[in-house]
Scaffold this motif. Structure first.
Motif, PDB file in Angstrom:
ATOM      1  N   THR A  36      -3.731   5.108  10.819  1.00 28.50           N
ATOM      2  CA  THR A  36      -3.175   4.524   9.585  1.00 28.50           C
ATOM      3  C   THR A  36      -1.761   4.026   9.836  1.00 28.50           C
ATOM      4  O   THR A  36      -1.394   2.918   9.420  1.00 28.50           O
ATOM      5  CB  THR A  36      -3.170   5.568   8.451  1.00 28.50           C
ATOM      6  OG1 THR A  36      -4.517   5.958   8.190  1.00 28.50           O
ATOM      7  CG2 THR A  36      -2.538   5.016   7.185  1.00 28.50           C
ATOM      8  N   LEU A  37      -0.957   4.839  10.500  1.00 27.39           N
ATOM      9  CA  LEU A  37       0.434   4.467  10.749  1.00 27.39           C
ATOM     10  C   LEU A  37       0.526   3.162  11.523  1.00 27.39           C
ATOM     11  O   LEU A  37       1.226   2.233  11.113  1.00 27.39           O
ATOM     12  CB  LEU A  37       1.157   5.574  11.518  1.00 27.39           C
ATOM     13  CG  LEU A  37       2.584   5.200  11.929  1.00 27.39           C
ATOM     14  CD1 LEU A  37       3.495   5.130  10.723  1.00 27.39           C
ATOM     15  CD2 LEU A  37       3.109   6.172  12.954  1.00 27.39           C
TER      16      LEU A  37
ATOM     17  N   VAL B 293       1.429  14.069   1.796  1.00 23.68           N
ATOM     18  CA  VAL B 293       1.028  12.814   2.424  1.00 23.68           C
ATOM     19  C   VAL B 293       1.201  12.964   3.921  1.00 23.68           C
ATOM     20  O   VAL B 293       2.274  13.345   4.391  1.00 23.68           O
ATOM     21  CB  VAL B 293       1.880  11.626   1.922  1.00 23.68           C
ATOM     22  CG1 VAL B 293       1.481  10.340   2.634  1.00 23.68           C
ATOM     23  CG2 VAL B 293       1.769  11.482   0.418  1.00 23.68           C
ATOM     24  N   ARG B 294       0.145  12.672   4.626  1.00 25.01           N
ATOM     25  CA  ARG B 294       0.183  12.685   6.090  1.00 25.01           C
ATOM     26  C   ARG B 294      -0.406  11.381   6.591  1.00 25.01           C
ATOM     27  O   ARG B 294      -1.554  11.064   6.275  1.00 25.01           O
ATOM     28  CB  ARG B 294      -0.607  13.858   6.638  1.00 25.01           C
ATOM     29  CG  ARG B 294       0.051  15.169   6.320  1.00 25.01           C
ATOM     30  CD  ARG B 294      -0.622  16.318   6.987  1.00 25.01           C
ATOM     31  NE  ARG B 294       0.090  17.535   6.642  1.00 25.01           N
ATOM     32  CZ  ARG B 294      -0.408  18.732   6.761  1.00 25.01           C
ATOM     33  NH1 ARG B 294      -1.634  18.886   7.219  1.00 25.01           N
ATOM     34  NH2 ARG B 294       0.295  19.781   6.440  1.00 25.01           N
ATOM     35  N   LEU B 295       0.383  10.653   7.354  1.00 24.38           N
ATOM     36  CA  LEU B 295      -0.101   9.412   7.954  1.00 24.38           C
ATOM     37  C   LEU B 295      -0.605   9.739   9.348  1.00 24.38           C
ATOM     38  O   LEU B 295       0.173  10.155  10.204  1.00 24.38           O
ATOM     39  CB  LEU B 295       1.025   8.383   8.054  1.00 24.38           C
ATOM     40  CG  LEU B 295       1.639   7.877   6.758  1.00 24.38           C
ATOM     41  CD1 LEU B 295       2.754   6.881   7.066  1.00 24.38           C
ATOM     42  CD2 LEU B 295       0.593   7.240   5.878  1.00 24.38           C
TER      43      LEU B 295
ATOM     44  N   VAL C 274       7.572  11.162   6.473  1.00 23.39           N
ATOM     45  CA  VAL C 274       6.641  11.077   5.334  1.00 23.39           C
ATOM     46  C   VAL C 274       6.117  12.466   4.979  1.00 23.39           C
ATOM     47  O   VAL C 274       6.064  12.841   3.804  1.00 23.39           O
ATOM     48  CB  VAL C 274       5.485  10.100   5.638  1.00 23.39           C
ATOM     49  CG1 VAL C 274       4.405  10.165   4.581  1.00 23.39           C
ATOM     50  CG2 VAL C 274       6.035   8.677   5.773  1.00 23.39           C
TER      51      VAL C 274
ATOM     52  N   HIS D  57       5.669   4.061   2.324  1.00 23.42           N
ATOM     53  CA  HIS D  57       6.202   5.213   3.054  1.00 23.42           C
ATOM     54  C   HIS D  57       6.874   4.789   4.361  1.00 23.42           C
ATOM     55  O   HIS D  57       7.933   5.313   4.714  1.00 23.42           O
ATOM     56  CB  HIS D  57       5.111   6.240   3.338  1.00 23.42           C
ATOM     57  CG  HIS D  57       4.567   6.901   2.123  1.00 23.42           C
ATOM     58  ND1 HIS D  57       5.349   7.580   1.219  1.00 23.42           N
ATOM     59  CD2 HIS D  57       3.316   6.994   1.656  1.00 23.42           C
ATOM     60  CE1 HIS D  57       4.604   8.056   0.246  1.00 23.42           C
ATOM     61  NE2 HIS D  57       3.359   7.712   0.494  1.00 23.42           N
ATOM     62  N   VAL D  58       6.276   3.859   5.066  1.00 24.47           N
ATOM     63  CA  VAL D  58       6.864   3.402   6.329  1.00 24.47           C
ATOM     64  C   VAL D  58       8.195   2.702   6.062  1.00 24.47           C
ATOM     65  O   VAL D  58       9.195   2.976   6.730  1.00 24.47           O
ATOM     66  CB  VAL D  58       5.897   2.489   7.111  1.00 24.47           C
ATOM     67  CG1 VAL D  58       6.599   1.839   8.301  1.00 24.47           C
ATOM     68  CG2 VAL D  58       4.677   3.275   7.586  1.00 24.47           C
TER      69      VAL D  58
ATOM     70  N   THR E 105       0.868  -1.176   0.000  1.00 25.75           N
ATOM     71  CA  THR E 105       0.000   0.000   0.000  1.00 25.75           C
ATOM     72  C   THR E 105       0.908   1.229   0.000  1.00 25.75           C
ATOM     73  O   THR E 105       2.106   1.131   0.301  1.00 25.75           O
ATOM     74  CB  THR E 105      -0.884   0.043   1.260  1.00 25.75           C
ATOM     75  OG1 THR E 105      -0.033   0.171   2.407  1.00 25.75           O
ATOM     76  CG2 THR E 105      -1.760  -1.195   1.371  1.00 25.75           C
TER      77      THR E 105
ATOM     78  N   MET F  42       6.100   9.406  10.852  1.00 26.55           N
ATOM     79  CA  MET F  42       5.081  10.361  10.384  1.00 26.55           C
ATOM     80  C   MET F  42       5.731  11.657   9.905  1.00 26.55           C
ATOM     81  O   MET F  42       5.371  12.186   8.856  1.00 26.55           O
ATOM     82  CB  MET F  42       4.070  10.676  11.495  1.00 26.55           C
ATOM     83  CG  MET F  42       3.106   9.555  11.764  1.00 26.55           C
ATOM     84  SD  MET F  42       1.695   9.996  12.821  1.00 26.55           S
ATOM     85  CE  MET F  42       2.484  10.464  14.345  1.00 26.55           C
TER      86      MET F  42
ATOM     87  N   THR G 249      -0.715   0.097   9.714  1.00 30.11           N
ATOM     88  CA  THR G 249       0.278  -0.266   8.699  1.00 30.11           C
ATOM     89  C   THR G 249       1.464  -0.971   9.342  1.00 30.11           C
ATOM     90  O   THR G 249       1.910  -2.016   8.856  1.00 30.11           O
ATOM     91  CB  THR G 249       0.743   0.989   7.929  1.00 30.11           C
ATOM     92  OG1 THR G 249      -0.400   1.569   7.283  1.00 30.11           O
ATOM     93  CG2 THR G 249       1.804   0.649   6.904  1.00 30.11           C
TER      94      THR G 249
ATOM     95  N   ALA H 109       0.868   3.607   2.167  1.00 29.64           N
ATOM     96  CA  ALA H 109       1.330   3.800   3.546  1.00 29.64           C
ATOM     97  C   ALA H 109       2.458   2.827   3.877  1.00 29.64           C
ATOM     98  O   ALA H 109       3.440   3.202   4.528  1.00 29.64           O
ATOM     99  CB  ALA H 109       0.170   3.640   4.521  1.00 29.64           C
TER     100      ALA H 109
END
Length: 104
Positions: free
Chosen positions: A41-42, A35-37, A27, A8-9, A3, A24, A45, A5
């Motif tokens: 969501t973080l 993009v803001r997690l 990102v 990004h992680v 995904t 966070m 994920t 997210a």
């Protein structure tokens, strides 16, 4: 395929172990705020990435950060690094296709 997210992680952890808030911030900075997690969501994920064996919790921490016993630090595993590399290769091919199509 990850995904957005998840990508990004993993990307945030590519430089070394980090806690959730640092992920966070990374990102948000890298995407210039596009993009803001959020925390939900973080951490959902991260839970999926932990279950898939792509990241793991670690006792390592950031020596420059203030100590907080509640912070959990995460790092890439070998399979996580390979998954990230595969995803970067796919995205690179997509950008090349966009260039060839005259999109960029």
């Amino acid at each position: 395929m990850l995904t957005g997210a998840g990508f990004h992680v993993l990307l945030a952890l590519a430089k070394g172990p980090a806690h959730g808030y640092a992920v966070m911030r990374f990102v948000e900075q890298v995407s210039d705020g596009a993009v803001r997690l959020g925390p939900g969501t973080l951490y959902r994920t991260i839970s999926r990435l932990l279950a898939d064996g792509l990241v793991e919790e670690t006792d390592e921490d950031d020596p420059g950060a203030p100590h907080d016993a509640r912070r959990r630090y995460y790092r890439l595993t070998g399979p996580g690094e390979q998954t990230l590399r595969s995803e970067v290769a796919l995205l690179t091919r997509m950008v090349e296709a966009a260039r060839e199509a005259g999109v960029t």
